[in-house]
Scaffold this motif. Structure first.
Motif, mmCIF file in Angstrom:
data_model
loop_
_atom_site.group_PDB
_atom_site.id
_atom_site.type_symbol
_atom_site.label_atom_id
_atom_site.label_comp_id
_atom_site.label_asym_id
_atom_site.label_seq_id
_atom_site.Cartn_x
_atom_site.Cartn_y
_atom_site.Cartn_z
ATOM 1 N N LEU A 124 0.828 -1.202 0.000
ATOM 2 C CA LEU A 124 0.000 0.000 0.000
ATOM 3 C C LEU A 124 0.868 1.259 0.000
ATOM 4 O O LEU A 124 0.520 2.259 -0.643
ATOM 5 N N ALA A 125 1.999 1.212 0.705
ATOM 6 C CA ALA A 125 2.910 2.362 0.706
ATOM 7 C C ALA A 125 3.478 2.601 -0.687
ATOM 8 O O ALA A 125 3.620 3.750 -1.133
ATOM 9 N N GLY A 126 3.805 1.523 -1.411
ATOM 10 C CA GLY A 126 4.282 1.677 -2.776
ATOM 11 C C GLY A 126 3.212 2.247 -3.691
ATOM 12 O O GLY A 126 3.499 3.090 -4.557
ATOM 13 N N ILE A 127 1.967 1.806 -3.516
ATOM 14 C CA ILE A 127 0.859 2.324 -4.324
ATOM 15 C C ILE A 127 0.644 3.805 -4.040
ATOM 16 O O ILE A 127 0.446 4.619 -4.966
ATOM 17 N N LEU A 128 0.684 4.187 -2.772
ATOM 18 C CA LEU A 128 0.522 5.601 -2.418
ATOM 19 C C LEU A 128 1.646 6.451 -3.002
ATOM 20 O O LEU A 128 1.417 7.605 -3.391
ATOM 21 N N ALA A 129 2.842 5.886 -3.081
ATOM 22 C CA ALA A 129 3.949 6.622 -3.696
ATOM 23 C C ALA A 129 3.670 6.877 -5.174
ATOM 24 O O ALA A 129 3.996 7.951 -5.704
ATOM 25 N N SER A 130 3.073 5.894 -5.852
ATOM 26 C CA SER A 130 2.701 6.098 -7.258
ATOM 27 C C SER A 130 1.648 7.189 -7.389
ATOM 28 O O SER A 130 1.730 8.047 -8.281
ATOM 29 N N ILE A 131 0.633 7.149 -6.521
ATOM 30 C CA ILE A 131 -0.424 8.164 -6.577
ATOM 31 C C ILE A 131 0.152 9.547 -6.302
ATOM 32 O O ILE A 131 -0.214 10.539 -6.958
ATOM 33 N N TRP A 132 1.072 9.615 -5.353
ATOM 34 C CA TRP A 132 1.713 10.897 -5.037
ATOM 35 C C TRP A 132 2.478 11.428 -6.243
ATOM 36 O O TRP A 132 2.403 12.614 -6.565
ATOM 37 N N GLN A 133 3.191 10.553 -6.934
ATOM 38 C CA GLN A 133 3.934 10.986 -8.117
ATOM 39 C C GLN A 133 2.979 11.422 -9.228
ATOM 40 O O GLN A 133 3.234 12.411 -9.926
ATOM 41 N N MET A 134 1.871 10.707 -9.412
ATOM 42 C CA MET A 134 0.899 11.078 -10.437
ATOM 43 C C MET A 134 0.250 12.420 -10.135
ATOM 44 O O MET A 134 -0.147 13.150 -11.055
ATOM 45 N N ALA A 135 0.147 12.741 -8.842
ATOM 46 C CA ALA A 135 -0.461 14.014 -8.449
ATOM 47 C C ALA A 135 0.514 15.178 -8.530
ATOM 48 O O ALA A 135 0.160 16.307 -8.173
ATOM 49 N N GLY A 136 1.722 14.913 -9.000
ATOM 50 C CA GLY A 136 2.701 15.978 -9.152
ATOM 51 C C GLY A 136 3.776 15.988 -8.098
ATOM 52 O O GLY A 136 4.639 16.880 -8.100
ATOM 53 N N GLY A 137 3.750 15.017 -7.204
ATOM 54 C CA GLY A 137 4.780 14.943 -6.179
ATOM 55 C C GLY A 137 6.098 14.440 -6.729
ATOM 56 O O GLY A 137 6.190 13.964 -7.869
ATOM 57 N N LYS A 138 7.119 14.505 -5.919
ATOM 58 C CA LYS A 138 8.451 14.085 -6.330
ATOM 59 C C LYS A 138 8.512 12.566 -6.434
ATOM 60 O O LYS A 138 7.964 11.846 -5.603
#
Length: 744
Positions: A580-594
């Motif tokens: 789930l942490a890896g999935i959230l990292a993907s969502i964060w990147q898709m939202a414009g995060g680093k």
């Protein structure tokens, strides 16, 4: 019309390899019993899925949108289970490869297609470098060269000395074998020198095996013994067989025997350090390490010293300081992997027979005999993935597996892009858009009409994390990026056209990218809603039973026990927060995060730091399941406590067997101490110095820093890997791990 066998409607070229097959695991040819069994499982699951779809439509019609979450949950889990079975059907329909008894004579000649073996290495231990480089050197192929891409900082003298010393040691070992080979090749063909030469080479390999055995590390005994037995001693036995054959007969083809001898121990072993040069990419990941060297191939270079460092510039004279030849193929090999003797002959032959294939590979299996429960069960899931990769080839939906593969250089040039990095133009062949660079590059290759071929014979083996902390780092990286690449896959398939025809490929590839999201979110939701909703108790066994039965049989096929399915389920639940942490990292990147940095998997003699978020999450779910059971019994909803009871058993076993309650609480306490220290630094302010006639001894040394300038990872004297920047007073430094891919 949709064809569910787009890639292999015609018989494939003659199978030409079988190196390193574990005994009694994978049979040659087409297993009819397996085909019927998997087909029955697919048919049953497909029928159940159709029945569920009918009930789902009816439920939505009768009850409206409130039923949508439940329908989506069960439908998603049904999809994941059915996809696994469909992919396994593809694997069952593919004929297994047989032993390599012959190969194309063109691959034995001096003008055979050229291959460069690239071994990315970052702070690897001596034994890891030796074993990987040795396996590449012992692989039979006439026209190859080996380059170790040393990514340690030029200022890290200790790590550089260890890596360069390991390379030099392998070169010294090979010198005697090459002397024996060269003497046989220089003798007149009429003297039949090959038989005695093979015998001498076998004796030489026995000496190498003794050296490796003597220097073996107890913490990695199963890896060292595998390399000794399967890489070195197996080749020695083959050489003795060749010696007996040649000494018994005089009827042989001198030219062919000469070519076979000339294929042994070929290729020089070189090293290259991209970080020595300011105008090459210093991106802290394996992809950019590979890209830096790939961008230099086919040209001559001089070293130019400027104020800000050394530069590689195109050579203007014939006496270039660095010549990097362009080769027809590139073999990428991770520094914790080994290949079998026929790997290169087999896979280069496959690419020569398949002009539209960009990559030929044999997905790796884990080193057998891991001593820890985590390594054994995580290795079981890795070995099951071997079958999944093989099945995906049936639908032309295979992904490049970066641990080992032979890649057509022309295909890499097709996907090359230029970009600016620190004011310098760099070539990017292997994309680093996500931390799963091989998967993303597969989609780039698909854009240009290339495909990936999986050869159905295990000829590569790789290390599996032996503790939960290291496994969490690896699996979080694997779960990060799939959601991003899913949209790239859709765009790529749409641009190529023929969406209906490409539907099987799209579904199989989508399952590979989306299963971490659908499966983990679905399992979590199923656990949370089971006590109040009776529906999962009816539908869950229907889609899980065929899937679990097939998975259990696959475990048996891959050499495990059927009851290891229980351990797989428990370990997967332990990894739920990690995924789930890896999935959230993907969502964060898709939202414009680093984009998250590439984190290498540590492989330590002891264990790695257990992520507190994962430990706390698993404890919380265990407590919640216990609460659900208590509430269910109190309200007499006995049917609703079935799933929570199963989860209590699995979570209890996983926390004790794989994570370790004592280690988890210890690492949680260390992290809390770090947080308190950061929040209240005045509590840790040193007292005024005491005047003394002799200096006070140092209580702790500072943590080591990574060579790339990022925070490194410290180790206690017991070998525990602590999080970055952990207080030196709590976690003193110690020597670097015996075998690791470290966090940059």
């Amino acid at each position: 019309m949709v064809s569910w066998s787009q890639a292999e409607t015609a018989p494939p070229p003659a199978a030409k390899a079988a190196g390193g097959v574990r005994p009694a695991r994978l049979s040659a040819g087409l297993d009819r019993a397996e085909l019927w069994l998997v087909g029955l499982s697919v048919g049953l699951s497909a029928t159940l899925f159709l029945i569920f779809s009918g009930f789902a439509v009816d439920a939505l019609y009768r009850h409206g949108w409130p039923m949508l979450p439940f329908v989506s949950l069960i439908g998603g889990l049904f999809y994941c289970a059915l996809c696994y079975q469909v992919i396994r059907l593809g694997a069952a329909r593919r004929p297994r490869a047989t032993a390599l008894t012959d190969c194309d004579p063109a691959l034995l000649r001096s003008d055979a297609p050229s291959v460069t073996v690239l071994i990315p290495s970052y702070q690897e231990s001596r034994r890891v470098v030796i074993e990987t480089v040795l396996s590449a050197a012992l692989a039979r192929y006439r026209n190859k060269r080996i380059v170790v891409l040393v990514d340690d900082s030029p200022g890290n003298d200790t790590a550089l000395a260890e890596t360069m010393g390991a390379i030099a040691e392998v070169q010294d070992w090979l010198a005697e074998g090459r002397r024996i080979r060269d003497a046989a090749l220089a003798a007149p063909a009429t003297s039949a020198p090959w038989g005695p030469a093979y015998g001498a080479l076998a004796d030489w390999l026995d000496g190498i095996a003794r050296k490796l055995a003597d220097e073996g590390d107890a913490s990695f005994a199963h890896v060292d013994s595998f390399v000794v037995s399967r890489v070195v001693e197996d080749l020695a036995r083959r050489f003795r067989g060749e010696a007996r054959r040649l000494l018994r007969t005089s009827a042989c083809d001198p030219q062919r025997e000469n070519d076979l001898m000339a294929c042994l121990l070929t290729g020089g072993i070189e090293s290259f350090q991209r970080k020595r040069f300011a105008n090459l990419s210093h991106g802290p990941n394996k992809a950019m390490n590979l890209n830096a060297y790939l961008g230099l191939m086919g040209s001559d270079w001089d070293v130019e010293t400027r104020d800000d460092g050394q530069y590689l510039v195109p050579a203007t004279t014939s006496s270039a300081e660095l010549t990097i030849p362009q080769t027809d193929y590139v073999l990428t090999l991770d520094a914790d992997s080994v290949i079998m003797a026929d790997y290169m002959l087999t896979l280069v032959g496959e690419l020569e027979d398949r002009p539209d294939a960009a990559v030929a590979q044999t997905p790796y299996l884990t080193f057998p005999g891991g001593p820890s429960p985590v390594e054994r069960i995580a290795g079981a899931t890795t070995d099951i993935q071997y079958l999944i990769h093989q099945g995906s080839s049936h639908y032309d939906a295979a992904y490049w597996v970066g641990a080992n593969a032979v890649i057509r250089t022309r295909a890499l040039q097709d996907i090359c892009q230029l970009r600016q990095e620190n004011g310098h133009q760099v070539k990017v062949y292997v994309q680093d858009k996500t931390v799963i660079e091989d998967t993303g590059s597969t989609i780039d290759l698909q854009d240009r009409g290339w495909h990936v071929h999986n050869h159905f014979a295990p000829m590569a083996y790789s290390a599996t994390p032996a503790d939960f902390g290291a496994l969490a780092i690896q699996r979080k990286r694997w779960a990060n990026g799939g959601l991003i690449l899913f949209f790239d896959l859709l765009c790529s398939t749409w641009k190529r056209g023929g969406m209906l025809r490409a539907l099987p490929m799209l579904l199989v590839r989508s399952h590979y990218l989306l299963s971490p999201l659908i499966g983990n979110v679905g399992i979590l939701a199923l656990m949370l809603m089971a006590v109040d909703q009776p529906h999962p108790l009816f539908w869950a066994p229907l889609f899980m039973t065929p899937y679990f039965v097939l998975y259990m049989l696959d475990l048996r096929r891959m050499g495990y026990q059927w009851w290891d399915l229980f351990g797989v389920c428990a370990l997967n639940l332990m990894l739920l927060p990690v995924n789930l942490a890896g999935i959230l990292a993907s969502i964060w990147q898709m939202a414009g995060g680093k984009r998250h940095s590439f984190t290498r998997t540590p492989k330590l003699a002891s264990r790695s730091f257990i992520p507190p978020y994962a430990f706390l999450f698993n404890l919380a779910i265990l407590a919640l399941m216990t609460f659900y059971v208590a509430i269910g019994l109190h309200t007499e909803k006995t049917l609703g406590v079935a799933i929570p009871l199963i989860n209590i058993v699995l979570y209890s076993y996983g926390l004790i067997r794989f994570v370790g309650l004592r280690d988890g609480f210890a690492d949680l306490g260390l992290r809390m101490a770090q947080i308190v220290r950061a929040a209240l630094p005045w509590l840790f302010r040193p007292s005024a110095p005491i005047t003394t006639t002799s200096p006070a001894p140092a209580l702790a040394s500072p943590l080591p820093r990574s060579s790339a300038g990022h925070a490194g990872a410290g180790l206690t004297s017991a070998g525990r890997l602590y999080p970055r920047d952990f207080p030196a007073q709590i976690a003193p430094a110690s020597p670097r791990p015996l075998s690791s891919e470290e966090d940059r």
